[in-house]
Design a protein around this motif. Sequence first.
Motif, PDB file in Angstrom:
ATOM      1  N   HIS A   1      -2.180   4.861  18.408  1.00 36.36           N
ATOM      2  CA  HIS A   1      -1.988   3.656  19.224  1.00 36.36           C
ATOM      3  C   HIS A   1      -0.690   2.921  18.899  1.00 36.36           C
ATOM      4  CE1 HIS A   1      -3.471   2.319  15.412  1.00 36.36           C
ATOM      5  NE2 HIS A   1      -3.142   1.076  15.715  1.00 36.36           N
ATOM      6  N   ASP A   2       0.000   3.328  17.842  1.00 37.80           N
ATOM      7  CA  ASP A   2       1.265   2.692  17.479  1.00 37.80           C
ATOM      8  C   ASP A   2       2.458   3.524  17.923  1.00 37.80           C
ATOM      9  OD1 ASP A   2       0.108   0.448  16.190  1.00 37.80           O
ATOM     10  OD2 ASP A   2      -0.286   1.676  14.427  1.00 37.80           O
TER      11      ASP A   2
ATOM     12  N   PHE B   1       2.962  -9.575   9.038  1.00 36.85           N
ATOM     13  CA  PHE B   1       2.922  -9.248  10.472  1.00 36.85           C
ATOM     14  C   PHE B   1       3.172 -10.551  11.241  1.00 36.85           C
ATOM     15  CE2 PHE B   1       0.995  -5.844   8.119  1.00 36.85           C
ATOM     16  CZ  PHE B   1       1.561  -4.712   8.718  1.00 36.85           C
TER      17      PHE B   1
ATOM     18  N   VAL C   1      -9.223  -4.149   9.087  1.00 34.24           N
ATOM     19  CA  VAL C   1      -7.939  -4.833   8.949  1.00 34.24           C
ATOM     20  C   VAL C   1      -8.058  -5.748   7.740  1.00 34.24           C
ATOM     21  CG1 VAL C   1      -6.196  -6.139  10.210  1.00 34.24           C
ATOM     22  CG2 VAL C   1      -7.900  -4.809  11.460  1.00 34.24           C
TER      23      VAL C   1
ATOM     24  N   HIS D   1      -4.626  -8.559   6.248  1.00 29.57           N
ATOM     25  CA  HIS D   1      -4.505  -9.910   6.810  1.00 29.57           C
ATOM     26  C   HIS D   1      -5.717 -10.186   7.686  1.00 29.57           C
ATOM     27  CE1 HIS D   1      -2.338  -6.819   9.168  1.00 29.57           C
ATOM     28  NE2 HIS D   1      -3.051  -7.291  10.158  1.00 29.57           N
TER      29      HIS D   1
ATOM     30  N   PHE E   1       6.636  -8.461  12.550  1.00 31.08           N
ATOM     31  CA  PHE E   1       6.320  -8.878  13.920  1.00 31.08           C
ATOM     32  C   PHE E   1       6.873 -10.248  14.292  1.00 31.08           C
ATOM     33  CE2 PHE E   1       2.085  -6.263  14.350  1.00 31.08           C
ATOM     34  CZ  PHE E   1       2.804  -5.096  14.193  1.00 31.08           C
TER      35      PHE E   1
ATOM     36  N   ARG F   1       4.863   0.959  21.846  1.00 28.73           N
ATOM     37  CA  ARG F   1       3.505   1.473  21.742  1.00 28.73           C
ATOM     38  C   ARG F   1       2.667   1.219  22.990  1.00 28.73           C
ATOM     39  NH1 ARG F   1       1.289  -1.975  16.540  1.00 28.73           N
ATOM     40  NH2 ARG F   1       1.495  -4.021  17.476  1.00 28.73           N
TER      41      ARG F   1
ATOM     42  N   ASP G   1      -6.607  -0.414   7.584  1.00 25.01           N
ATOM     43  CA  ASP G   1      -5.356  -0.728   8.273  1.00 25.01           C
ATOM     44  C   ASP G   1      -4.317  -1.333   7.330  1.00 25.01           C
ATOM     45  OD1 ASP G   1      -3.903  -1.366  10.855  1.00 25.01           O
ATOM     46  OD2 ASP G   1      -4.061  -3.364   9.994  1.00 25.01           O
ATOM     47  N   ALA G   2      -3.109  -0.798   7.373  1.00 23.66           N
ATOM     48  CA  ALA G   2      -1.965  -1.361   6.632  1.00 23.66           C
ATOM     49  C   ALA G   2      -2.283  -1.665   5.175  1.00 23.66           C
ATOM     50  CB  ALA G   2      -1.457  -2.628   7.335  1.00 23.66           C
TER      51      ALA G   2
ATOM     52  N   TYR H   1      -6.105  -6.551  15.891  1.00 20.57           N
ATOM     53  CA  TYR H   1      -5.662  -6.413  14.497  1.00 20.57           C
ATOM     54  C   TYR H   1      -5.457  -7.792  13.853  1.00 20.57           C
ATOM     55  CZ  TYR H   1      -5.445  -1.379  14.758  1.00 20.57           C
ATOM     56  OH  TYR H   1      -5.801  -0.067  14.875  1.00 20.57           O
TER      57      TYR H   1
ATOM     58  N   ASP I   1      -2.743  -9.525  18.319  1.00 15.21           N
ATOM     59  CA  ASP I   1      -2.299  -8.145  18.127  1.00 15.21           C
ATOM     60  C   ASP I   1      -3.437  -7.188  18.517  1.00 15.21           C
ATOM     61  OD1 ASP I   1      -0.814  -5.935  17.331  1.00 15.21           O
ATOM     62  OD2 ASP I   1      -1.211  -6.196  15.187  1.00 15.21           O
TER      63      ASP I   1
ATOM     64  N   ARG J   1     -11.393   3.186   8.437  1.00 19.51           N
ATOM     65  CA  ARG J   1      -9.935   3.352   8.397  1.00 19.51           C
ATOM     66  C   ARG J   1      -9.394   2.021   7.872  1.00 19.51           C
ATOM     67  NH1 ARG J   1      -5.577   1.138  11.532  1.00 19.51           N
ATOM     68  NH2 ARG J   1      -3.732   2.442  11.397  1.00 19.51           N
TER      69      ARG J   1
ATOM     70  N   LEU K   1       4.503   1.430   8.774  1.00 16.66           N
ATOM     71  CA  LEU K   1       3.126   0.993   8.905  1.00 16.66           C
ATOM     72  C   LEU K   1       2.156   2.114   8.914  1.00 16.66           C
ATOM     73  CD1 LEU K   1       3.320  -1.616  11.719  1.00 16.66           C
ATOM     74  CD2 LEU K   1       3.494  -1.859   9.283  1.00 16.66           C
ATOM     75  N   PHE K   2       2.600   3.195   9.469  1.00 15.13           N
ATOM     76  CA  PHE K   2       1.573   4.104   9.874  1.00 15.13           C
ATOM     77  C   PHE K   2       1.512   5.350   9.019  1.00 15.13           C
ATOM     78  CE2 PHE K   2       3.147   1.572  13.513  1.00 15.13           C
ATOM     79  CZ  PHE K   2       2.275   0.539  13.233  1.00 15.13           C
TER      80      PHE K   2
ATOM     81  N   ARG L   1      -0.717   3.105  25.497  1.00 11.39           N
ATOM     82  CA  ARG L   1      -1.921   2.282  25.614  1.00 11.39           C
ATOM     83  C   ARG L   1      -2.361   2.075  27.060  1.00 11.39           C
ATOM     84  NH1 ARG L   1      -0.700  -2.416  21.000  1.00 11.39           N
ATOM     85  NH2 ARG L   1      -0.756  -0.973  19.239  1.00 11.39           N
TER      86      ARG L   1
HETATM   87  C1  GLC Z   1      -1.510  -1.318  11.648  1.00 13.60           C
HETATM   88  C2  GLC Z   1      -2.009  -1.011  13.031  1.00 13.60           C
HETATM   89  C3  GLC Z   1      -1.133  -1.686  14.037  1.00 13.60           C
HETATM   90  C4  GLC Z   1      -1.155  -3.179  13.772  1.00 13.60           C
HETATM   91  C5  GLC Z   1      -0.703  -3.468  12.356  1.00 13.60           C
HETATM   92  C6  GLC Z   1      -0.993  -4.887  11.973  1.00 13.60           C
HETATM   93  O1  GLC Z   1      -0.338  -0.706  11.346  1.00 13.60           O
HETATM   94  O2  GLC Z   1      -2.074   0.385  13.223  1.00 13.60           O
HETATM   95  O3  GLC Z   1      -1.559  -1.422  15.345  1.00 13.60           O
HETATM   96  O4  GLC Z   1      -0.324  -3.827  14.681  1.00 13.60           O
HETATM   97  O5  GLC Z   1      -1.427  -2.678  11.435  1.00 13.60           O
HETATM   98  O6  GLC Z   1      -2.375  -5.061  11.807  1.00 13.60           O
END
Ligand code: GLC
Length: 582
Positions: free
Chosen positions: A358-359, A202, A138, A141, A181, A445, A238-239, A101, A98, A236, A12-13, A449
């Motif tokens: 944060h992950d 996710f 984000v 999704h 997830f 994670r 995300d994903a 997110y 989430d 930023r 993911l990251f 946090r």
């Molecule tokens: C990204 C975020 C993560 C989140 C995931 C799903 O990887 O950094 O925290 O859970 O996307 O949105």
Amino acid sequence: MLKQLLHITTFLFTAVLLCSSCNSANNKTETQSSVTDSTDRKWWKEAVVYQIYPRSFKDSDGDGIGDLTGIISKLDYIKSLGVDVIWLNPIYSSPNDDNGYDVSDYRNIMKDFGTMQDFDALLKGLHERGIKLVMDFVLNHSSDEHEWFKQSRSSRASKYRDYYHWWNKEKGTPPARYSLFDVNHDAWKYDTLTNAYYLHYFSRKQPDLNWENPTLRREVFDIMKFWADKGIDGFRLDAFQFSAKDTTFPVFPSGYEKNFVQYYAMGPHLHDYLKEMNQQVFSKYNVMSVAEGAGNSFEDAHNLVDADRKELGMAYAFEGVDIAKPEGYSLPHFKEVFSRWDSAFAEKGWLAIFLANHDQARLVSRFGNDSAAFRDVSAKMLATFLLSMRGTPYYYYGDELGMTNAGFNKIEDYKDMPTLNEYQHQKNIGGDIKKFMAEIKFSCRDNGRTPMQWDSSTNAGFTRGKPWLQTNSNHAYLNVAMQEKNPNSCLNYFRKMVKLRKENPALVYGKYTLLDKDNPDVYAYTRELNNKKFLVLLNFKSKNSTLHTGIDLSKAKTLISNYTTVLASETLRPYEAAVIEL
Ligand code: GLC
């Protein structure tokens, strides 16, 4: 599967920072000339980014959840760190499956965090202090509670149907897709309402948006423009590397789920979408943009970030972050990874440098040593590393103090949705729960946090209510208030290291040369630009360690050291770190 979740960071990251330039304070850096003919100076290359997890930074109203007014009350602290950019995790309306997110309204602020007026005040307060703001978008999704999804699922004929990925039941079972997830790791959720499955990489509450639909793309670009018009300085994404999909949904080879990035990232047309985004948004606003995902190879990463392609600006490689394991890690491997990434981007492209976000669990607990004897010195050593490498350093809130893993023992103490789902999954399949609990104690994670440790009072000065996630009990002696008073604290060391970097372009742009490559204990390298040369010495072990550089240190000038008595010798004390001018 357990492994899959615990190494989620790898998939993911792997983020990419997309930057062009910025429209607020500090614009003078935009026009900076080259340090050398081949170095294209940019403010975002010279910046230090400080990441704030809003839920955990500062609560102003006593509900136990951090908020925007809380952040505003700490702006002078943020300024005092010397950082240039704040990256805020998502603050939009969300049912919080989430922690934000899962966005239900991209144009509003999450109730827990405050109001749009609070946001405007925060942005103003940051800009008044010359600090820029990067927002987290984000876009792979939304929440299943977003109006688009509600409409989409209401009828096959809805004009929003194609905003998401649906598979009608009469076509049979959809080809397997893995959800990171989901409690069953099944990315297709059957919905009786229209007798069809929807896709969610996710959680079930995070349906994937259909980027292949140009109308959806236009809506997203409008949202980005809405925030850019407000004056934010960057995005930023995300994903984002998972956004583009082959909508024929071919069958993946068996075992595909073991390599999520290979099969799910960098789908067809991803580059087209990024080019479109660049054209529609970034090029119009002079903003810095940050996206998560550098693909599968250096070639992918370069294709995302090389400036002439007009997509993204900065690559964010996660290979290094994933090295830390509960049983420890090999320093030569660590050195090899960071050196390899550095050399791949030495001539073209730019990287982020980070070891936490944060992950991830806490920096010092994963890469340093969080025992009482070595926490402080090893956290300073890691700050020396992160702030003396080429690339833009990212520092996660609390790491400037050396905050450590929470290390919860009971599942009830964890709040992270994928962790709780995986716990349930392990129970369902009769997995090894003891092993799972040991793994999450190190990697979950939530470790990273816990509330920011402002002082030694109840709940660390984070809230007057009950914090949403337990405060680490070490706030009694590990907190901002105490470290402010101590000139040798981790916090003050971080500030000095930020200053040293900002005063020396060689630490930002300079050539990196690894020394004593196979040394198992010490990481040593030089950074060199024009007539300036610095030697960085880092002992990654809790014992005295010796290195061989062949450099005469007798006349060298130590600029910073994490020990009060400076030795500048080739034998380093436990976790000793120094930057030496040659
Ligand atoms: C990204 C975020 C993560 C989140 C995931 C799903 O990887 O950094 O925290 O859970 O996307 O949105």
